[in-house]
Write an enzyme that holds these catalytic residues in place. Structure first.
Site: not given
Ligand code: GLC
Length: 748
Positions: A230
């Site tokens: 993430d």
């Molecule tokens: C965010 C989310 C994830 C997302 C990523 C990119 O913090 O937790 O679901 O795809 O970052 O935006």
């Protein structure tokens, strides 16, 4: 023309190390001199959030226009894998048109609390419903040439402290509930990537969790795709690589590459690990994908609307107040009727190409049916204004029907924080009550990402249409459903509790001092309510239609030691065409663990004309009967009887068919911690143990003796752990031989 992309083994260490971190906020690293292009990874999951200029992972900054399809909460309520698949296919076209290689979704975390801040991005409280729908989405998305990113792996079921909290989850709960949807999607759809979550699982960060990312995901499940972090979830790049995390996002501008180079040169990181992860990045970046230069904005908008009509759930419809009859004088109330709530806040936020306004479409249908119509705002989520309520209530006096649009403002439902209130805002509750007190008939239309409490106003109104978050076509879809242009067919994918205190995670959500203990175990959602007998306002699987349906002639045939095939006849007994969800659950006491009262085992949705019947077949695979055995450390099916239940919803069983399964665990493996009763009941060594015990008790002239007729042991003895009895048996029991004998035929 496809360019030759080199293998990782052909690259320098510097080039390989560079591939292991993002080259940009939304892209992997480009290595031009080696002919390696950057792959673009961006959000999903219900619309493409492509940022060409400013970048952020919280949905605050601009993104390119794209279709906002029904959100996962709505797709979950459709109980229709075709809905999920059609969204996946359309998203693939849009993603390719916007130059995206991997779409960051679907989210398959489980709704262990209705207060979860991102429940709108997840499908259900049930892992099977979640896994089946997400699997259909992934297969369709990837068939369209775009990789999925199954997220957030794992146990990221809340927003509170999400970057640091440790989800403390026992083995069986993890396997049967919080990993189950991931396992199902990986085994049925093979997502191109898996996104690890921010949080810890039992104290170890997901991004550094070798058990999770390598032992379970790869060695046990056989996954060979790319694991991406993430955004910002990586702490120690070397440790995360060794755990199995291939690509750290976002880039650029971090020390990850230097860290990797230093570790390899210092001999603390095996270069083979670098090669393996670099190759996985190359596989994604070099994949040949369909090229689209544009997408049909209007066709996708129409698709978003059409699919939304399958997602809304008709919870209540007293006096047949819906669909709205011709000639009705209608008062529409609520700011969401003009400024519709159709998506959530955070990284999933889509710059919708267009948005249907409910009032406009209600007016269009009303005019065509000779209905008078008036609108009153009723409440303003930006400011308190009592006069709005009184004005609406006064207008209700001259209408036949009030249609009130209510729900949660986007400011209350977003990534990054959990909800603190299960109820609607007090101003909305007041509005509903005051209007319903005056209007002859009242309908409430809800727009909310997580379920809301209906208490305090439920009995005041005649009908409730739960729309959840339907995407940009939701306004038109709701109007179609209100006037019967479409028939509602959604079912709750999350229970609606009477009180927050009734929810299984009430005492542990969202945790304290950096830990959240999953104290409810496998009893999430309906499994809790049905097992302990707690009433809900509306149960998992509930939903009304405009037609009536009957489900009958359930037949179940065992097809193996742990599988079965069920058949059911569904008939549309009403006067209008409609869709009906067939739900099968399994109930059993087999096995050495406490089982939920029932678990969803299979489902399907049938589309029937008035009067039409269909005999549908549903396969019950091994997972419909299995439990996770913590002694065997695997899923097991205990030999025994299983009740296959045909249900209207999790609280309403139409009929059941009992089958006996041989299973693959005739008996739980015995140990010295097993009770004397378990030893005495064992089919192989039980008699011997019972005889020795009877002799011991007789010689000791014990006050407690086995039952003279049944030979059953007194409870005080039967509940003792065997190890305690050995201590007093004076060697009469040779435990090593017994253990050898007892467990010789238990599967390893
Ligand atoms: C965010 C989310 C994830 C997302 C990523 C990119 O913090 O937790 O679901 O795809 O970052 O935006």
């Amino acid at each position: 023309m496809s360019r030759h992309t080199p293998r990782a083994s052909e690259l320098t260490l510097e080039q390989k190390a560079a591939l292991l971190s993002g080259g940009g906020f939304w892209s992997s690293a480009e290595i031009a001199e080696a002919g390696i292009r950057a792959a673009v990874l961006t959000d999903g999951p219900h619309g493409v959030r492509r940022q060409m200029q400013g970048t952020d992972h919280l949905g605050q900054l601009h993104s390119e226009p794209a279709t906002c399809f029904p959100l996962a909460v709505a797709v979950g309520s459709s109980w229709n894998t075709d809905v999920a698949a059609r969204i996946g296919s359309a998203l693939a076209v849009e993603a390719r048109a916007l130059g995206v290689d991997v779409l960051l979704g679907p989210g398959v975390n489980i709704k262990r609390s209705p207060l979860g801040g991102r429940n709108f991005e997840y499908f259900s409280e049930d892992p099977r419903l979640t896994g089946e729908l997400a699997g259909a989405y992934v297969r369709a998305l990837q068939a369209g040439g775009v990789g999925a990113s199954l997220k957030h792996f794992a146990a990221n079921d809340q927003e509170t402290d999400r970057m640091v909290v440790s989800a403390d989850v026992d083995e069986r709960t993890l396997r049967e509930v919080h990993l189950a949807a991931f396992e199902r999607v990986i085994s049925t759809a093979n997502p191109e990537t898996v996104m690890c979550s921010y949080n810890r699982i039992n104290g170890v960060y997901a991004s550094e969790n070798h058990w999770l990312l390598t032992e379970v995901l790869r060695e046990e499940w056989g996954y060979d795709g790319l694991v991406v972090s993430d955004w910002g979830a990586v702490r120690d790049r070397t440790v995360s690589l060794q755990a199995g995390l291939d690509l750290a996002m976002p880039g650029p501008g971090n020390t990850y590459t230097e860290d990797v180079l230093s570790a390899v040169r210092a001999g603390t990181l095996d270069e083979a690990i670098v090669d393996r992860s670099a190759q996985r990045v190359l596989d994604v970046a070099s994949r040949q994908r369909q090229e689209h230069t544009e997408f049909d904005v209007d066709a996708h908008h129409a698709l978003a609307r059409e699919l939304a009509t399958e997602c809304a759930v008709l919870l209540r419809n007293e006096h047949g107040v819906l669909p709205v009859a011709a000639g009705t004088s209608i008062l529409v109330v609520g700011e969401f009727a003009v400024e519709p709530r159709f998506q959530g806040g955070g990284s999933s936020h889509v710059n919708a190409t267009q948005v249907d306004q409910p009032l406009a479409w209600i007016e269009a249908h009303a005019v065509a049916r000779g209905c008078e119509i008036r609108f009153e705002r009723g409440f303003d989520s930006a400011r308190e204004d009592e006069s709005l309520v009184s004005t609406a209530a006064e207008a209700a006096q001259t209408a036949h029907l009030a249609i009130i649009f209510a729900g949660n403002p986007e400011s209350e439902e977003s990534e990054g924080f959990d909800r603190t209130r299960l109820e609607l805002a007090p101003a909305q509750v007041r509005l509903i009550r005051e209007v319903a007190a005056v209007a002859p008939r009242t309908v409430v239309v809800l727009a909310n990402g997580g379920v809301v409490s209906l208490e305090g106003w439920h009995d005041d109104v005649d009908a409730i249409l739960e729309g959840f978050l339907l995407g940009q076509g939701g306004g038109h879809a709701i109007a179609d459903l209100l006037f019967g242009v479409a028939s509602p067919s959604g079912r709750l994918a999350e229970s609606i509790p009477m009180r927050r205190e009734d929810t299984p995670s009430y005492l542990t959500f969202p945790g304290e001092q950096g830990h959240v203990r999953y104290g409810e175990g496998v009893m999430v959602g309906y499994r809790h309510y049905e097992t302990v007998g707690v009433a809900t306002r509306y149960p998992f699987g509930h939903g009304l239609e405009y037609s009536t349906f009957s489900s009958a002639d359930l037949d179940v045939v065992v097809t193996g030691p742990d599988t079965a095939t069920a058949r059911v006849t569904v008939t549309n007994t009403g006067g209008v065409a409609g869709k009906h969800v067939v739900q099968l659950y399994v109930a059993t006491d087999a096995g050495p663990v406490l089982r939920p009262a029932r678990q969803l085992a299979a489902f399907t949705k049938v589309d029937l004309a008035a009067g039409e019947s269909s005999r549908v077949t549903l396969e019950l695979d091994r997972s419909a009967f299995a439990y996770w055995d913590i002694d065997l450390h695997r899923f097991a099916v205990a030999g025994g009887t299983y009740r296959v239940q045909l249900a209207e919803h999790s609280s309403s069983i139409v009929s059941e068919h009992v089958v006996a399964l041989e299973g693959d665990v005739a008996m739980a493996s015995l140990s010295l911690q097993s009770t004397v009763g378990e030893w005495a009941a064992h089919p192989v060594v039980g008699n011997l143990v019972s005889q020795v015990l009877a002799t011991l008790l007789a010689n000791a002239e014990s006050t407690v003796q086995p039952n003279s007729e049944s030979g059953e042991l007194p409870e005080v003895i039967g509940l003792m752990p065997m190890i305690q009895l050995i201590g007093v048996s004076g060697g009469a029991l040779n435990v090593d031989d017994l253990l050898l004998l007892a467990n010789s035929d238990s599967p390893s």
